[in-house]
Design a protein around this motif. Structure first.
Motif, PDB file in Angstrom:
ATOM      1  N   MET A   1       0.833  -1.196   0.000  1.00  0.00           N
ATOM      2  CA  MET A   1       0.000   0.000   0.000  1.00  0.00           C
ATOM      3  C   MET A   1       0.876   1.258   0.000  1.00  0.00           C
ATOM      4  O   MET A   1       0.799   2.081   0.875  1.00  0.00           O
ATOM      5  N   ARG A   2       1.691   1.336  -1.019  1.00  0.00           N
ATOM      6  CA  ARG A   2       2.630   2.455  -1.113  1.00  0.00           C
ATOM      7  C   ARG A   2       1.952   3.792  -1.317  1.00  0.00           C
ATOM      8  O   ARG A   2       2.329   4.787  -0.714  1.00  0.00           O
ATOM      9  N   ARG A   3       0.967   3.847  -2.196  1.00  0.00           N
ATOM     10  CA  ARG A   3       0.329   5.135  -2.487  1.00  0.00           C
ATOM     11  C   ARG A   3      -0.445   5.656  -1.272  1.00  0.00           C
ATOM     12  O   ARG A   3      -0.384   6.836  -0.970  1.00  0.00           O
ATOM     13  N   ALA A   4      -1.157   4.775  -0.606  1.00  0.00           N
ATOM     14  CA  ALA A   4      -1.923   5.196   0.566  1.00  0.00           C
ATOM     15  C   ALA A   4      -0.986   5.668   1.670  1.00  0.00           C
ATOM     16  O   ALA A   4      -1.216   6.715   2.284  1.00  0.00           O
ATOM     17  N   ARG A   5       0.083   4.918   1.898  1.00  0.00           N
ATOM     18  CA  ARG A   5       1.047   5.302   2.938  1.00  0.00           C
ATOM     19  C   ARG A   5       1.723   6.621   2.568  1.00  0.00           C
ATOM     20  O   ARG A   5       1.884   7.508   3.412  1.00  0.00           O
ATOM     21  N   GLY A   6       2.105   6.765   1.304  1.00  0.00           N
ATOM     22  CA  GLY A   6       2.719   8.014   0.854  1.00  0.00           C
ATOM     23  C   GLY A   6       1.762   9.196   0.956  1.00  0.00           C
ATOM     24  O   GLY A   6       2.154  10.296   1.331  1.00  0.00           O
ATOM     25  N   GLY A   7       0.492   8.944   0.622  1.00  0.00           N
ATOM     26  CA  GLY A   7      -0.516  10.001   0.740  1.00  0.00           C
ATOM     27  C   GLY A   7      -0.702  10.457   2.170  1.00  0.00           C
ATOM     28  O   GLY A   7      -0.776  11.658   2.457  1.00  0.00           O
ATOM     29  N   ARG A   8      -0.755   9.484   3.094  1.00  0.00           N
ATOM     30  CA  ARG A   8      -0.907   9.847   4.513  1.00  0.00           C
ATOM     31  C   ARG A   8       0.322  10.601   5.018  1.00  0.00           C
ATOM     32  O   ARG A   8       0.196  11.566   5.769  1.00  0.00           O
ATOM     33  N   ALA A   9       1.513  10.178   4.597  1.00  0.00           N
ATOM     34  CA  ALA A   9       2.738  10.881   5.002  1.00  0.00           C
ATOM     35  C   ALA A   9       2.744  12.307   4.460  1.00  0.00           C
ATOM     36  O   ALA A   9       3.129  13.244   5.163  1.00  0.00           O
ATOM     37  N   THR A  10       2.304  12.469   3.224  1.00  0.00           N
ATOM     38  CA  THR A  10       2.230  13.807   2.630  1.00  0.00           C
ATOM     39  C   THR A  10       1.247  14.682   3.396  1.00  0.00           C
ATOM     40  O   THR A  10       1.543  15.843   3.712  1.00  0.00           O
ATOM     41  N   LEU A  11       0.079  14.129   3.720  1.00  0.00           N
ATOM     42  CA  LEU A  11      -0.924  14.893   4.465  1.00  0.00           C
ATOM     43  C   LEU A  11      -0.417  15.276   5.854  1.00  0.00           C
ATOM     44  O   LEU A  11      -0.675  16.394   6.333  1.00  0.00           O
ATOM     45  N   THR A  12       0.315  14.386   6.508  1.00  0.00           N
ATOM     46  CA  THR A  12       0.886  14.687   7.831  1.00  0.00           C
ATOM     47  C   THR A  12       1.896  15.826   7.726  1.00  0.00           C
ATOM     48  O   THR A  12       1.877  16.763   8.531  1.00  0.00           O
ATOM     49  N   ALA A  13       2.771  15.750   6.719  1.00  0.00           N
ATOM     50  CA  ALA A  13       3.759  16.815   6.519  1.00  0.00           C
ATOM     51  C   ALA A  13       3.082  18.138   6.183  1.00  0.00           C
ATOM     52  O   ALA A  13       3.504  19.197   6.652  1.00  0.00           O
ATOM     53  N   MET A  14       2.028  18.067   5.386  1.00  0.00           N
ATOM     54  CA  MET A  14       1.288  19.285   5.035  1.00  0.00           C
ATOM     55  C   MET A  14       0.700  19.937   6.281  1.00  0.00           C
ATOM     56  O   MET A  14       0.753  21.158   6.430  1.00  0.00           O
ATOM     57  N   ALA A  15       0.138  19.126   7.169  1.00  0.00           N
ATOM     58  CA  ALA A  15      -0.462  19.667   8.397  1.00  0.00           C
ATOM     59  C   ALA A  15       0.598  20.348   9.259  1.00  0.00           C
ATOM     60  O   ALA A  15       0.349  21.415   9.826  1.00  0.00           O
ATOM     61  N   ARG A  16       1.785  19.737   9.339  1.00  0.00           N
ATOM     62  CA  ARG A  16       2.864  20.340  10.128  1.00  0.00           C
ATOM     63  C   ARG A  16       3.307  21.681   9.565  1.00  0.00           C
ATOM     64  O   ARG A  16       3.752  22.551  10.302  1.00  0.00           O
ATOM     65  N   CYS A  17       3.204  21.832   8.265  1.00  0.00           N
ATOM     66  CA  CYS A  17       3.671  23.061   7.596  1.00  0.00           C
ATOM     67  C   CYS A  17       2.535  24.025   7.282  1.00  0.00           C
ATOM     68  O   CYS A  17       2.736  25.002   6.548  1.00  0.00           O
ATOM     69  N   ASP A  18       1.351  23.735   7.788  1.00  0.00           N
ATOM     70  CA  ASP A  18       0.171  24.584   7.568  1.00  0.00           C
ATOM     71  C   ASP A  18      -0.190  24.739   6.092  1.00  0.00           C
ATOM     72  O   ASP A  18      -0.655  25.792   5.658  1.00  0.00           O
ATOM     73  N   VAL A  19       0.027  23.706   5.307  1.00  0.00           N
ATOM     74  CA  VAL A  19      -0.402  23.687   3.914  1.00  0.00           C
ATOM     75  C   VAL A  19      -1.814  23.119   3.896  1.00  0.00           C
ATOM     76  O   VAL A  19      -2.073  22.081   4.486  1.00  0.00           O
ATOM     77  N   THR A  20      -2.724  23.817   3.241  1.00  0.00           N
ATOM     78  CA  THR A  20      -4.132  23.438   3.362  1.00  0.00           C
ATOM     79  C   THR A  20      -4.767  22.901   2.090  1.00  0.00           C
ATOM     80  O   THR A  20      -5.941  22.547   2.093  1.00  0.00           O
ATOM     81  N   ARG A  21      -4.018  22.831   0.986  1.00  0.00           N
ATOM     82  CA  ARG A  21      -4.612  22.370  -0.268  1.00  0.00           C
ATOM     83  C   ARG A  21      -3.750  21.274  -0.894  1.00  0.00           C
ATOM     84  O   ARG A  21      -2.531  21.356  -0.883  1.00  0.00           O
TER      85      ARG A  21
END
Length: 91
Positions: A1-21
């Motif tokens: 499940m590489r894409r799902a795991r990568g997507g969740r990691a991206t979303l986590t990093a986005m939240a840390r950096c206050d990226v909203t889109r």
């Protein structure tokens, strides 16, 4: 499940950096919005899910992670992603 795991990691990093889109590219054969697709395309999507169940489940999980996130999101679902496009442009 590489894409799902990568997507969740991206979303986590986005939240840390206050990226909203986020714009997430998956594929037209993924997900349940099939009423808008032609009958032959729906058959191809069904075939894809039967032949590649792990990949199909991974992409569905990727979409779900994006849609359930707190970000503003856009799913892009092209019918195909050709490796090379040959353009015969004339000037």
């Amino acid at each position: 499940m590489r894409r799902a795991r990568g997507g969740r990691a991206t979303l986590t990093a986005m939240a840390r950096c206050d990226v909203t889109r986020i714009v997430c590219q998956t594929g037209a054969m993924i997900g349940g919005r099939w009423p808008t697709l032609s009958f032959p395309f729906r058959l191809m999507a069904e075939s894809f899910r039967r032949q590649r169940p792990a990949l199909a489940a991974d992409r569905v999980a990727q979409e779900r992670a994006v849609m359930e996130s707190a970000t503003d999101w856009l799913l892009v679902k092209p019918p195909s992603r050709p490796e090379r496009r040959r353009c015969r442009c004339r000037r």
